[in-house]
Write a protein that holds these residues in place. Structure first.
Motif, short mmCIF file in Angstrom:
data_model
loop_
_atom_site.label_atom_id
_atom_site.label_comp_id
_atom_site.label_asym_id
_atom_site.label_seq_id
_atom_site.Cartn_x
_atom_site.Cartn_y
_atom_site.Cartn_z
N ARG A 47 -16.19 -71.05 -23.73
CA ARG A 47 -17.09 -71.71 -24.72
C ARG A 47 -16.45 -71.93 -26.12
NH1 ARG A 47 -22.61 -71.59 -25.11
NH2 ARG A 47 -22.75 -69.80 -23.43
N GLY B 253 -19.86 -73.83 -29.44
CA GLY B 253 -21.12 -74.10 -29.10
C GLY B 253 -21.27 -74.69 -27.99
N THR C 288 -26.74 -78.54 -27.52
CA THR C 288 -25.22 -78.33 -26.99
C THR C 288 -24.93 -76.97 -26.23
OG1 THR C 288 -25.10 -77.24 -29.30
CG2 THR C 288 -24.57 -79.63 -29.22
N ASP C 289 -25.91 -76.05 -26.52
CA ASP C 289 -25.98 -74.75 -25.75
C ASP C 289 -27.18 -73.91 -26.04
OD1 ASP C 289 -24.78 -72.37 -27.62
OD2 ASP C 289 -24.12 -74.41 -28.07
N HIS D 217 -27.53 -70.95 -26.83
CA HIS D 217 -27.38 -69.92 -27.57
C HIS D 217 -27.58 -70.50 -29.27
CE1 HIS D 217 -25.84 -66.43 -29.80
NE2 HIS D 217 -25.14 -67.28 -30.55
N SER D 218 -27.11 -71.66 -29.63
CA SER D 218 -26.99 -72.16 -30.85
C SER D 218 -28.42 -73.08 -30.83
CB SER D 218 -25.82 -73.16 -31.16
OG SER D 218 -25.89 -74.20 -30.53
N ARG D 219 -28.81 -73.68 -29.55
CA ARG D 219 -29.81 -74.56 -29.81
C ARG D 219 -29.67 -75.73 -30.65
NH1 ARG D 219 -33.46 -73.13 -26.20
NH2 ARG D 219 -35.01 -74.67 -27.17
N HIS D 220 -28.48 -76.05 -31.02
CA HIS D 220 -28.25 -77.47 -31.60
C HIS D 220 -28.67 -78.62 -30.74
CE1 HIS D 220 -26.62 -75.18 -34.91
NE2 HIS D 220 -25.32 -74.73 -34.51
#
Length: 436
Positions: free
Chosen positions: A14, A17, A366-367, A369-372
């Motif tokens: 990873r 992100g 994008t992923d 975890h970040s939820r961007h």
């Protein structure tokens, strides 16, 4: 990593992100084109202007504010139920329903026949006279609402209906401030733009009040939130307006109106889009007391409640009941949510699958975890791939990162299987591009 792509024998890392593949390229299991369900409808041959001339007219004579979807915009020619056909005869599964407007199906036979009969009888007369259509339709529509929501004012569009609802509320309460939700869209008129806080709709012109959920990607309210919010507003002398332009007419499956899901009764309800299956009509439904506030002076609508519009509206209500479309929205919508949830569990870039009935949002990130939000160019490519394989999706969200799935309510489970396979293929292609 929770969720995501599952175990990968060649490993991954990873970075920033994003999921980056190594040692071995993503192994493609992508089929060339998922197979469309059969359709026995044969469209007429296209006989209008060539594509290039249509495009030139668009550039020269159509307002540039009316933006189009896709790199090469679609030139659509004909529709049949859940299907659209372009000028070259290509068929598309319409999962956006003319921006959540085609409720019972493109050119639904029952609605078409009723419209044709009325066209030969009487197109238009204003409300300075009585005609049977408006009275028959008003009684039929009012029967679907709980007391005391029994008074109907017919208009031409959702923007106009929401304008009128706000005007009624202010006349009745003698208050001015209005609260709406971030990410909401309630119309494109100067009045309703004050309720909207989505950047592309704002033009830098002051239009008052509002912080400004269907356009934000089918975001559902937390349990009991709406009921408590209604109570707080009404205790302070305010009125509650439910915008059912997208959520109404059985689309959520469990109830005919979205507000019924939350065990509340609003003071004013606005309707549009699916009310006429694409015919330009809308309505405001309210109480006798609030309606009387508007009657202090003259308020007139030339085209609202025309004989033709009311016949169309009545035929749509009949089609929803006779075709079992509320139940279909519940059954097929639940099936689709579960199938899309499998893609959420498989792909790291599918951040959320949410909704109710045939009102679904798929949020791209994008992923997990970040939820961007997934970058626009990547979302656009997935979107284009789906279109090229025959599936039309909407877009929404504060960052335009959510695919909006709100098809005609006649869609079938076989259609869902095809649509999910197309989306799965588009996601796999995206992962292949990302791995290079």
């Amino acid at each position: 990593m929770s969720g995501g792509l599952g175990p990968l024998p060649w490993g991954y890392v990873r970075r920033f992100g994003r999921v980056v593949f190594r040692q071995q390229q993503w192994k493609s299991t992508v089929s060339t084109h998922p197979k469309m369900p059969p359709c026995d409808f044969v469209p007429e041959k296209y006989k209008s202007y060539p594509y290039e001339r249509i495009q030139k007219i668009r550039e020269q004579n159509i307002s540039p504010s009316l933006r189009m979807y896709y790199k090469k915009p679609l030139l659509l020619h004909q529709g049949h139920m859940q299907w659209l056909f372009d000028y070259e005869g290509r068929r598309y599964l319409d999962l956006f329903a003319g921006i959540v407007t085609v409720s019972v199906g493109h050119c639904h036979p029952k609605v078409t026949v009723a419209t044709q009969k009325q066209l030969a009888r009487l197109w238009h007369t204003t409300n300075i006279y009585m005609h049977p259509s408006i009275h028959e339709y008003a009684e039929k529509l009012a029967s679907l609402f709980p007391d005391p929501l029994k008074v109907i004012y017919l208009t031409n569009s959702g923007s106009e209906a929401n304008d009128l609802a706000m005007f009624m509320a202010r006349l009745h309460t003698h208050n001015f401030d209005i609260i709406s939700f971030r990410g909401s869209y309630h119309g494109g008129s100067p009045y309703t733009l004050g309720l909207t806080s989505i950047g592309p709709y704002k033009h830098g012109v002051a239009n008052g009040f509002g912080c400004s959920t269907g356009v934000n990607g089918a975001v559902q309210y937390p349990r009991s939130f709406l009921k408590e919010a209604y109570q707080l507003v009404q205790e302070r002398g305010g009125v509650c307006i439910s915008d059912e332009v997208q959520t109404g007419f059985g689309r959520t499956g469990s109830h005919f109106w979205g507000f019924q899901t939350h065990d509340v009764v609003p003071d004013i309800v606005t309707l549009a889009k699916g009310i006429g299956n694409g015919f330009p009509m809308a309505a405001v439904v309210t109480t006798k007391e609030i309606a009387n506030s508007l009657a202090q002076n003259l308020h007139f609508n030339t085209f609202g409640g025309s004989p033709l519009a009311c016949v169309v509206g009545a035929a749509v209500l009949d089609a929803i009941e006779e075709d079992g479309l509320q139940k279909n929205s519940r059954d097929v919508g639940t099936y689709m949510l579960l199938e899309l949830a499998k893609l959420r569990d498989k792909f790291e870039i599918v951040g959320d699958v949410r909704g109710k009935g045939l009102m679904i949002g798929v949020e791209m990130v994008t992923d997990k975890h970040s939820r961007h939000p997934l970058p626009a160019e990547e979302i656009n490519q997935i979107w284009e791939d789906c279109k090229d394989m025959g599936v039309l999706l909407g877009r929404g969200g504060l960052y335009n990162q959510t695919f909006r799935i709100k098809p005609p309510m006649c869609i079938t489970k076989k259609d869902v299987d095809f649509a999910v396979e197309v989306f799965h293929t588009a996601l796999q292609r995206h992962m292949e591009r990302a791995a290079k």
